[in-house]
Design an enzyme around this catalytic site. Sequence first.
Site, PDB file in Angstrom:
ATOM      1  N   LYS A  77       0.836  -1.217   0.000  1.00  0.00           N
ATOM      2  CA  LYS A  77       0.000   0.000   0.000  1.00  0.00           C
ATOM      3  C   LYS A  77       0.867   1.263   0.000  1.00  0.00           C
ATOM      4  O   LYS A  77       0.637   2.186  -0.766  1.00  0.00           O
ATOM      5  CB  LYS A  77      -0.924   0.020   1.241  1.00  0.00           C
ATOM      6  CG  LYS A  77      -1.846  -1.187   1.335  1.00  0.00           C
ATOM      7  CD  LYS A  77      -2.743  -1.120   2.568  1.00  0.00           C
ATOM      8  CE  LYS A  77      -2.020  -1.220   3.896  1.00  0.00           C
ATOM      9  NZ  LYS A  77      -1.347  -2.517   4.144  1.00  0.00           N
ATOM     10  N   ARG A 124      -9.774   0.509   8.577  1.00  0.00           N
ATOM     11  CA  ARG A 124      -9.272  -0.832   8.871  1.00  0.00           C
ATOM     12  C   ARG A 124     -10.287  -1.680   9.620  1.00  0.00           C
ATOM     13  O   ARG A 124     -10.008  -2.836   9.926  1.00  0.00           O
ATOM     14  CB  ARG A 124      -8.052  -0.677   9.761  1.00  0.00           C
ATOM     15  CG  ARG A 124      -6.780  -1.137   9.132  1.00  0.00           C
ATOM     16  CD  ARG A 124      -5.706  -0.800  10.121  1.00  0.00           C
ATOM     17  NE  ARG A 124      -4.523  -1.529   9.920  1.00  0.00           N
ATOM     18  CZ  ARG A 124      -3.453  -1.050   9.289  1.00  0.00           C
ATOM     19  NH1 ARG A 124      -3.483   0.136   8.747  1.00  0.00           N
ATOM     20  NH2 ARG A 124      -2.379  -1.775   9.225  1.00  0.00           N
ATOM     21  N   ARG A 184      11.722  -5.694   4.596  1.00  0.00           N
ATOM     22  CA  ARG A 184      11.490  -4.253   4.402  1.00  0.00           C
ATOM     23  C   ARG A 184      12.447  -3.433   5.268  1.00  0.00           C
ATOM     24  O   ARG A 184      12.785  -3.798   6.389  1.00  0.00           O
ATOM     25  CB  ARG A 184      10.055  -3.875   4.771  1.00  0.00           C
ATOM     26  CG  ARG A 184       9.855  -2.356   4.710  1.00  0.00           C
ATOM     27  CD  ARG A 184       8.451  -1.902   4.919  1.00  0.00           C
ATOM     28  NE  ARG A 184       7.839  -2.520   6.055  1.00  0.00           N
ATOM     29  CZ  ARG A 184       6.527  -2.594   6.227  1.00  0.00           C
ATOM     30  NH1 ARG A 184       5.719  -2.095   5.322  1.00  0.00           N
ATOM     31  NH2 ARG A 184       6.035  -3.173   7.287  1.00  0.00           N
ATOM     32  N   ARG A 197      11.143  -1.495  11.285  1.00  0.00           N
ATOM     33  CA  ARG A 197      10.118  -0.968  12.191  1.00  0.00           C
ATOM     34  C   ARG A 197       9.999  -1.821  13.439  1.00  0.00           C
ATOM     35  O   ARG A 197      10.333  -3.005  13.438  1.00  0.00           O
ATOM     36  CB  ARG A 197       8.762  -0.946  11.457  1.00  0.00           C
ATOM     37  CG  ARG A 197       8.674   0.188  10.500  1.00  0.00           C
ATOM     38  CD  ARG A 197       7.439   0.236   9.628  1.00  0.00           C
ATOM     39  NE  ARG A 197       6.264  -0.494  10.023  1.00  0.00           N
ATOM     40  CZ  ARG A 197       5.176  -0.586   9.267  1.00  0.00           C
ATOM     41  NH1 ARG A 197       5.142   0.023   8.091  1.00  0.00           N
ATOM     42  NH2 ARG A 197       4.127  -1.262   9.662  1.00  0.00           N
ATOM     43  N   ARG A 251      -0.248  -9.129  13.332  1.00  0.00           N
ATOM     44  CA  ARG A 251      -0.801  -8.157  12.378  1.00  0.00           C
ATOM     45  C   ARG A 251      -1.596  -8.869  11.288  1.00  0.00           C
ATOM     46  O   ARG A 251      -2.641  -8.393  10.855  1.00  0.00           O
ATOM     47  CB  ARG A 251       0.323  -7.327  11.758  1.00  0.00           C
ATOM     48  CG  ARG A 251       0.796  -6.221  12.690  1.00  0.00           C
ATOM     49  CD  ARG A 251       2.146  -5.674  12.284  1.00  0.00           C
ATOM     50  NE  ARG A 251       2.152  -5.075  10.981  1.00  0.00           N
ATOM     51  CZ  ARG A 251       3.248  -4.940  10.219  1.00  0.00           C
ATOM     52  NH1 ARG A 251       4.405  -5.386  10.663  1.00  0.00           N
ATOM     53  NH2 ARG A 251       3.169  -4.378   9.049  1.00  0.00           N
TER      54      ARG A 251
HETATM   55  P1  AP5 Z   1       4.879  -1.601   1.776  1.00  0.00           P
HETATM   56  O1  AP5 Z   1       4.574  -0.702   0.612  1.00  0.00           O
HETATM   57  O2  AP5 Z   1       5.625  -1.045   2.938  1.00  0.00           O
HETATM   58  O3  AP5 Z   1       3.545  -2.381   2.257  1.00  0.00           O
HETATM   59  P2  AP5 Z   1       2.301  -1.867   3.106  1.00  0.00           P
HETATM   60  O4  AP5 Z   1       1.104  -2.562   2.540  1.00  0.00           O
HETATM   61  O5  AP5 Z   1       2.283  -0.374   3.147  1.00  0.00           O
HETATM   62  O6  AP5 Z   1       2.694  -2.520   4.496  1.00  0.00           O
HETATM   63  P3  AP5 Z   1       2.594  -1.981   5.983  1.00  0.00           P
HETATM   64  O7  AP5 Z   1       3.298  -3.019   6.810  1.00  0.00           O
HETATM   65  O8  AP5 Z   1       3.078  -0.581   6.095  1.00  0.00           O
HETATM   66  O9  AP5 Z   1       1.098  -2.045   6.235  1.00  0.00           O
HETATM   67  P4  AP5 Z   1       0.434  -2.180   7.580  1.00  0.00           P
HETATM   68  O10 AP5 Z   1      -0.957  -2.046   7.107  1.00  0.00           O
HETATM   69  O11 AP5 Z   1       0.716  -3.357   8.401  1.00  0.00           O
HETATM   70  O12 AP5 Z   1       1.125  -1.020   8.427  1.00  0.00           O
HETATM   71  P5  AP5 Z   1       0.644   0.429   8.836  1.00  0.00           P
HETATM   72  O13 AP5 Z   1       1.836   1.288   8.836  1.00  0.00           O
HETATM   73  O14 AP5 Z   1      -0.547   0.842   8.051  1.00  0.00           O
HETATM   74  O15 AP5 Z   1       5.687  -2.858   1.167  1.00  0.00           O
HETATM   75  C1  AP5 Z   1       6.186  -3.868   2.010  1.00  0.00           C
HETATM   76  C2  AP5 Z   1       7.574  -4.306   1.506  1.00  0.00           C
HETATM   77  O16 AP5 Z   1       7.433  -4.933   0.238  1.00  0.00           O
HETATM   78  C3  AP5 Z   1       8.575  -3.164   1.302  1.00  0.00           C
HETATM   79  O17 AP5 Z   1       9.856  -3.606   1.614  1.00  0.00           O
HETATM   80  C4  AP5 Z   1       8.484  -2.863  -0.211  1.00  0.00           C
HETATM   81  O18 AP5 Z   1       9.702  -2.327  -0.724  1.00  0.00           O
HETATM   82  C5  AP5 Z   1       8.207  -4.257  -0.757  1.00  0.00           C
HETATM   83  N1  AP5 Z   1       7.401  -4.224  -1.961  1.00  0.00           N
HETATM   84  C6  AP5 Z   1       6.248  -3.535  -2.151  1.00  0.00           C
HETATM   85  N2  AP5 Z   1       5.764  -3.760  -3.383  1.00  0.00           N
HETATM   86  C7  AP5 Z   1       6.635  -4.638  -3.971  1.00  0.00           C
HETATM   87  C8  AP5 Z   1       6.683  -5.285  -5.250  1.00  0.00           C
HETATM   88  N3  AP5 Z   1       5.735  -5.043  -6.176  1.00  0.00           N
HETATM   89  N4  AP5 Z   1       7.688  -6.145  -5.501  1.00  0.00           N
HETATM   90  C9  AP5 Z   1       8.653  -6.392  -4.588  1.00  0.00           C
HETATM   91  N5  AP5 Z   1       8.680  -5.805  -3.360  1.00  0.00           N
HETATM   92  C10 AP5 Z   1       7.675  -4.945  -3.062  1.00  0.00           C
HETATM   93  O19 AP5 Z   1       0.127   0.178  10.341  1.00  0.00           O
HETATM   94  C11 AP5 Z   1       1.011  -0.146  11.396  1.00  0.00           C
HETATM   95  C12 AP5 Z   1       0.229  -0.240  12.702  1.00  0.00           C
HETATM   96  O20 AP5 Z   1      -0.394   1.028  13.017  1.00  0.00           O
HETATM   97  C13 AP5 Z   1      -0.948  -1.233  12.719  1.00  0.00           C
HETATM   98  O21 AP5 Z   1      -0.526  -2.549  13.020  1.00  0.00           O
HETATM   99  C14 AP5 Z   1      -1.841  -0.636  13.824  1.00  0.00           C
HETATM  100  O22 AP5 Z   1      -1.359  -0.928  15.109  1.00  0.00           O
HETATM  101  C15 AP5 Z   1      -1.690   0.870  13.590  1.00  0.00           C
HETATM  102  N6  AP5 Z   1      -2.712   1.407  12.661  1.00  0.00           N
HETATM  103  C16 AP5 Z   1      -2.453   2.001  11.458  1.00  0.00           C
HETATM  104  N7  AP5 Z   1      -3.603   2.394  10.873  1.00  0.00           N
HETATM  105  C17 AP5 Z   1      -4.597   2.031  11.726  1.00  0.00           C
HETATM  106  C18 AP5 Z   1      -6.020   2.142  11.642  1.00  0.00           C
HETATM  107  N8  AP5 Z   1      -6.638   2.707  10.591  1.00  0.00           N
HETATM  108  N9  AP5 Z   1      -6.745   1.646  12.676  1.00  0.00           N
HETATM  109  C19 AP5 Z   1      -6.148   1.085  13.764  1.00  0.00           C
HETATM  110  N10 AP5 Z   1      -4.802   0.952  13.891  1.00  0.00           N
HETATM  111  C20 AP5 Z   1      -4.037   1.409  12.862  1.00  0.00           C
END
Ligand code: AP5
Length: 216
Positions: free
Chosen positions: A13, A88, A127, A162, A173
């Site tokens: 994402k 979410r 990552r 992270r 997660r």
């Molecule tokens: P990346 O682009 O970083 O993936 P992502 O989907 O953004 O993954 P996240 O881990 O950031 O999502 P998340 O939803 O768990 O975390 P968030 O920060 O929202 O890509 C991942 C890896 O793959 C990278 O290394 C990238 O380079 C690689 N990659 C990507 N595309 C590729 C491709 N095509 N080919 C090869 N490699 C590729 O949330 C973190 C925490 O915050 C949650 O656990 C929760 O506690 C809290 N939180 C956040 N939002 C909320 C909410 N709305 N409600 C409640 N709690 C929340």
Amino acid sequence: MRIILLGAPGAGKGTIAKMLTDYDGSVQISTGDILRGAVKGATELGEKARGYMERGELVPDSLIMEIMESRLQEPDCRKGFILDGFPRTIPQADALKNLLQKLHLKLDRVINLDVPRDVILDRLTTRRTCSNPNCQEIYNVKSKPPTPDGKCKKCGSPVIQRADETEEAITKRLETYNEKTAPLIQYYRKEGSLKNISSTSSDEIFNNIKATLKAG
Ligand code: AP5
């Protein structure tokens, strides 16, 4: 564009959101980035969120809606926004619907990034993220490495793993995603706004989203 990016942790994402903001100047709104910034800054929000995040659980809906209610009214959102990691839960999706109605805004599309679980697990453990809060470029030691000495290629800051990238937190997660967030796919499918994209290629996903938005 005004879109929601749905997808499991590690689905890409953040990576796609950055490509889309470079493309048309919309802003990326990542609740994860906002919360990590608050934890780093040791703000009241950060102190409340830290434990949930480190355990791989969701932060309470009320805190998230407080953040989003004010964030969506900031002037930069007039150029369009890409919601990355929000909503979410079903209550967050319901609250977002009401908020958008109140602000007289309409979403263009909800995009679901559909990526196999083995690919996701591999990506999350490899990552790396730029530690500069104003940059936060996303790297991957396999597919998009930082400099050989572990620095961000954009701003030169060290890249880090992270706090929620331990095996235990990643497992939690993914469980939380299946239980609380995956039901949103059906929620938006019923509304007729969902576009599912099954691909592991960022370029293919990016082109597919552009074509979907053009088709209206
Ligand atoms: P990346 O682009 O970083 O993936 P992502 O989907 O953004 O993954 P996240 O881990 O950031 O999502 P998340 O939803 O768990 O975390 P968030 O920060 O929202 O890509 C991942 C890896 O793959 C990278 O290394 C990238 O380079 C690689 N990659 C990507 N595309 C590729 C491709 N095509 N080919 C090869 N490699 C590729 O949330 C973190 C925490 O915050 C949650 O656990 C929760 O506690 C809290 N939180 C956040 N939002 C909320 C909410 N709305 N409600 C409640 N709690 C929340």
